[in-house]
Scaffold this motif. Sequence first.
Motif, PDB file in Angstrom:
ATOM      1  N   TYR A  50     -55.249  11.188 -37.416  1.00 57.06           N
ATOM      2  CA  TYR A  50     -54.069  11.488 -37.048  1.00 57.06           C
ATOM      3  C   TYR A  50     -53.040  12.475 -37.846  1.00 57.06           C
ATOM      4  N   GLU A 242     -40.325  11.164 -32.497  1.00 53.88           N
ATOM      5  CA  GLU A 242     -40.568   9.703 -32.678  1.00 53.88           C
ATOM      6  C   GLU A 242     -39.210   8.955 -32.739  1.00 53.88           C
ATOM      7  N   THR A 344     -46.442   6.122 -32.480  1.00 52.01           N
ATOM      8  CA  THR A 344     -46.784   6.012 -33.813  1.00 52.01           C
ATOM      9  C   THR A 344     -46.797   4.612 -33.853  1.00 52.01           C
TER      10      THR A 344
END
Length: 460
Positions: A50, A242, A344
């Motif tokens: 990631y 996000e 996330t």
Amino acid sequence: MASDKTAVTAKRSTFPLWNELLTMLLRLVVGATFAFSGFVKAIDPWGTIYKVNDYMAALQIVLPDSIVLFSVFSLFTFEFLLGVSFIFGCYRRLAPIGAVLLMLIMTPLTLWIAMENPVSDCGCFGDALIMSHWETFWKNIVLSVMLGWLVLFARRSRCFIIPTLQWLMVGVSTLFIVVVALYGYIYQPLVDFRPYPIGETLLSADDDDDMNELLFIYSKDGEKKEFTVDNLPDDDEWEFVERKEVSVVGDKDVFASKSLRVFNSDDEDVTESVVLDEGRQVILFYSSLDEVSIASTYQINSLYAYCQQQGIDMISVAAATPDEISEWEDLSMSSYDIYIAEDTSIKEVVRGNPAVVFLEDGVVKFKSSLRAIAIADFMTEDTSTDPMSFAKDNKNILLKLSLIYLLSLLSIAVLSHVPMVVRYVRRRIRFRNLIVEEEETIETADETSTAESEEQKPEQ
């Protein structure tokens, strides 16, 4: 050849003791740093993947997943091997050069990160140790200075594993770190450094809407900016990245350690109502619905039937839009409720896609990727009625792997000293033989002298 060996021995004998001790200390510090960095990356390979993807997104680089996976495994294996080599004094010429080449890449990269702030953290030590960008940069500067010293003097320091056996160290260390990484890649990390380890609650105990607010992060032209719900950007060029929860403490906003928030299709926060704090519950997490195979729906639906049979509540949380969830429900013929969360947040909770988290009274009891649970149909008669039977003892597995690895290194180190012991024993035997020969020579001479004296007496 004899003169060359004499010259090397003389050179080592003139090597100051303080210099040798300092070199040994720097070797251990640098080695421990590289070994720790490689180990924590290998523990959680998904987290490293990631982070690499974050770097590539910031640099606008697109690579196939297979290349990223190979690069990640190569990186932490190389770091770990460098660390072990420094600690045991292996490859005293090549290890410092390899580390310097790595730092020539990492140091400018961390300087760019510190100046431009393209990612939240560098990920040098995974989730085990979060450092600020400038702390990471100066850490690399200090390591580079140490490596400069080791390039000059590491060859004069002592080694614990002789050159003829150093390939064994490489083989054993590579096998150990790859096995640890494969376990974390296929199942779950053997050590969980994230906010949701086994034994912790999935939600914050002091969760209070009045003390928390949502923070939205958007990007534009490579720049990331934070917005509150009251000042979201109207410009279409801003792209949503996000959403995170922020704990308000006085005048200071701090990211909550547990940022999981669950929403329904109407974008309403339903976290407290769907994540149970009493009873048993299974939550199936999808970090990306697009990457889930339709072939897995049979196993998932049988898991839901199993939960119903055992009186266990089951829901699913996906990083997807309502339309994507509706399409998935039609394809998978699912009967369980599917909610929405940020990818996330899901990746912080559990690794794998899809992945299973089992809760009891809101406490995480075990986590696993779905493919690591080798049960195609949970409704067969031989399936255990205890969901904890699907769990694995990560601590025990890591302990056994570490003991086997350390004992292997210790055995190699002991074997390395066998020739020295043999040479010492041979020298002692040779010395004793010389003494015995001298004593026998003296005794023979004494006997001869005595015999000659006795022969001379009658003549007198």
